[in-house]
Design a protein around this motif. Structure first.
Motif, PDB file in Angstrom:
ATOM      1  N   ARG A  65       0.380   1.709 -13.779  1.00  0.00           N
ATOM      2  CA  ARG A  65       0.064   2.784 -12.835  1.00  0.00           C
ATOM      3  C   ARG A  65      -1.230   3.537 -13.159  1.00  0.00           C
ATOM      4  O   ARG A  65      -1.706   4.323 -12.342  1.00  0.00           O
ATOM      5  CB  ARG A  65       1.211   3.800 -12.774  1.00  0.00           C
ATOM      6  CG  ARG A  65       2.372   3.339 -11.914  1.00  0.00           C
ATOM      7  CD  ARG A  65       3.348   4.488 -11.689  1.00  0.00           C
ATOM      8  NE  ARG A  65       4.366   4.158 -10.718  1.00  0.00           N
ATOM      9  CZ  ARG A  65       4.232   4.277  -9.408  1.00  0.00           C
ATOM     10  NH1 ARG A  65       3.088   4.708  -8.912  1.00  0.00           N
ATOM     11  NH2 ARG A  65       5.210   3.968  -8.584  1.00  0.00           N
TER      12      ARG A  65
ATOM     13  N   ARG B 143      -1.488   4.307  -7.005  1.00  0.00           N
ATOM     14  CA  ARG B 143      -0.372   4.771  -6.172  1.00  0.00           C
ATOM     15  C   ARG B 143       0.790   3.787  -6.125  1.00  0.00           C
ATOM     16  O   ARG B 143       1.773   4.013  -5.425  1.00  0.00           O
ATOM     17  CB  ARG B 143      -0.889   5.051  -4.757  1.00  0.00           C
ATOM     18  CG  ARG B 143      -1.973   6.140  -4.740  1.00  0.00           C
ATOM     19  CD  ARG B 143      -2.477   6.397  -3.352  1.00  0.00           C
ATOM     20  NE  ARG B 143      -3.513   7.428  -3.362  1.00  0.00           N
ATOM     21  CZ  ARG B 143      -4.173   7.843  -2.279  1.00  0.00           C
ATOM     22  NH1 ARG B 143      -3.890   7.302  -1.107  1.00  0.00           N
ATOM     23  NH2 ARG B 143      -5.099   8.776  -2.368  1.00  0.00           N
ATOM     24  N   GLN B 144       0.678   2.696  -6.850  1.00  0.00           N
ATOM     25  CA  GLN B 144       1.758   1.716  -6.895  1.00  0.00           C
ATOM     26  C   GLN B 144       1.679   0.982  -8.224  1.00  0.00           C
ATOM     27  O   GLN B 144       0.651   1.009  -8.906  1.00  0.00           O
ATOM     28  CB  GLN B 144       1.620   0.728  -5.724  1.00  0.00           C
ATOM     29  CG  GLN B 144       0.295  -0.039  -5.740  1.00  0.00           C
ATOM     30  CD  GLN B 144       0.010  -0.734  -4.434  1.00  0.00           C
ATOM     31  OE1 GLN B 144      -0.854  -0.317  -3.686  1.00  0.00           O
ATOM     32  NE2 GLN B 144       0.731  -1.785  -4.150  1.00  0.00           N
ATOM     33  N   VAL B 145       2.774   0.345  -8.592  1.00  0.00           N
ATOM     34  CA  VAL B 145       2.800  -0.423  -9.831  1.00  0.00           C
ATOM     35  C   VAL B 145       2.065  -1.738  -9.602  1.00  0.00           C
ATOM     36  O   VAL B 145       2.399  -2.497  -8.687  1.00  0.00           O
ATOM     37  CB  VAL B 145       4.246  -0.688 -10.296  1.00  0.00           C
ATOM     38  CG1 VAL B 145       4.242  -1.543 -11.558  1.00  0.00           C
ATOM     39  CG2 VAL B 145       4.974   0.628 -10.554  1.00  0.00           C
ATOM     40  N   LEU B 146       1.066  -2.010 -10.428  1.00  0.00           N
ATOM     41  CA  LEU B 146       0.232  -3.195 -10.249  1.00  0.00           C
ATOM     42  C   LEU B 146       0.152  -4.005 -11.534  1.00  0.00           C
ATOM     43  O   LEU B 146       0.540  -3.542 -12.611  1.00  0.00           O
ATOM     44  CB  LEU B 146      -1.186  -2.784  -9.815  1.00  0.00           C
ATOM     45  CG  LEU B 146      -1.308  -2.036  -8.485  1.00  0.00           C
ATOM     46  CD1 LEU B 146      -2.729  -1.542  -8.285  1.00  0.00           C
ATOM     47  CD2 LEU B 146      -0.899  -2.925  -7.318  1.00  0.00           C
TER      48      LEU B 146
END
Length: 326
Positions: free
Chosen positions: A234, A185-188
């Motif tokens: 993502r 759910r987020q850029v990691l």
């Protein structure tokens, strides 16, 4: 604790969320605090504050660049390992496909005997009504049995990849491996993830958050040939190499809902990629697995029963009533 660079992150994050102008407004607030409440700009020598600011910013910029380079290298290494494994599998497949076939010559007498056996088999099927119509009826009976079988109740239908689509992830499988895709759910970055693959357990989590997956696998995997890679920051892709390549998984981990392995249907194109011997082995394995799930004899067991039945017919004088056959 004093050297922990992240000890004020929660406080600073809360501050940053209240600055609609972004980093520039946040810096203005911090610098304004130094100006109003400290002698940062006036307590030292002329221009000393500028040197302090430059040193701090350059130091942090170097750390950020080093972390970015490290994350990029980890991602490239993981992608290279995955590519090497895929190339190895493709080479093994090609080696099987191009294995020279063996030809066994038979005598004219043996050929005539084979033809007679084929004709007899066709005639017996025709006499018993075991034709296309009865085949369709058998398929309908099997479908009805599946619906009535209590073991099949509550099981999900496999997705197009013979796996299952769940709320937080999707998995598919072949006889050789399981592929898991987890949308984030987020850029990691890879270092933000905790992915642990062991022989019978899988953990997937974002650091600081509850695990997305943390459970025992449906069957054993080869740890040294299983990999994971973060795609575009993502999407997490995990490849698990099966130990038992003759079995379909009913679920990824034991806490997942179970799929019906009876309804698994490998793509014809995948089976056609196999050489004749391997394809026959795979089809036999699939048939035997379905027979076992329905409580019916496997192909080998059926052959034994047929041989025994034929022997009993040829020797009616013998009493088999007290014999037990496994």
């Amino acid at each position: 604790m004093a050297n922990d660079p992240e000890r004020f992150d929660s406080m600073l994050l809360a501050m940053a969320q209240q600055h609609e102008g972004g980093v520039k407004d946040l810096l203005a607030t911090i610098v304004g605090f130094l100006s109003r409440k400290t002698d940062f700009f006036t307590g030292g020598k002329q221009g000393e504050w500028e040197k302090v600011v430059k040193d701090v910013f350059y130091e942090q910029a170097k750390k950020a660049q080093d972390e970015a380079d490290k994350a990029k290298k980890e991602r490239e290494d993981a992608e290279k390992r995955l590519k090497d494994i895929q190339q190895k599998k493709e080479q093994e497949r090609l080696a099987r496909d191009f294995e020279p076939a063996t030809v066994t010559e038979i005598t004219d007498q043996e050929a005539e005997q084979m033809q007679e056996d084929i004709e007899k088999d066709k005639k017996s099927k025709t006499d018993s009504g075991d034709g296309e119509g009865s085949s369709n009826e058998a398929q309908a009976d099997n479908a009805s049995e599946e619906e009535d079988d209590p073991k099949e109740k509550g099981k999900l239908k496999p997705n197009a990849g013979n796996g299952c689509d769940l709320e937080n992830y999707r998995w598919t499988q072949t006889l050789e491996e399981v592929e898991l895709r987890v949308p984030l759910r987020q850029v990691l970055r890879p270092r933000d993830l905790n992915v642990t693959i062991s022989k019978r357990h899988l953990t997937v989590a974002v650091k600081g958050q509850p695990p997305i997956i943390d459970g025992d696998l449906d069957s054993d995997v080869k740890v040294e040939e299983s990999t994971w890679v973060l795609q575009d920051g993502r999407n997490l892709l995990v490849n698990l190499e099966k130990v038992n390549k003759m079995n379909w998984w009913g679920r990824l981990v034991t806490t997942d809902p179970e799929i019906s392995t009876r309804k698994i249907n490998p793509e014809p194109s995948k089976l056609s990629d196999l050489d004749g011997e391997t394809r026959g082995l795979v089809e036999k394995m699939m048939y035997d697995q379905r027979q076992k799930e329905m409580g019916l004899p496997t192909s080998d067991e059926q052959k034994k029963q047929d041989v025994l039945k034929k022997f009993m017919e040829q020797h009616p004088e013998m009493d088999f009533s007290k014999c037990k056959f496994n």
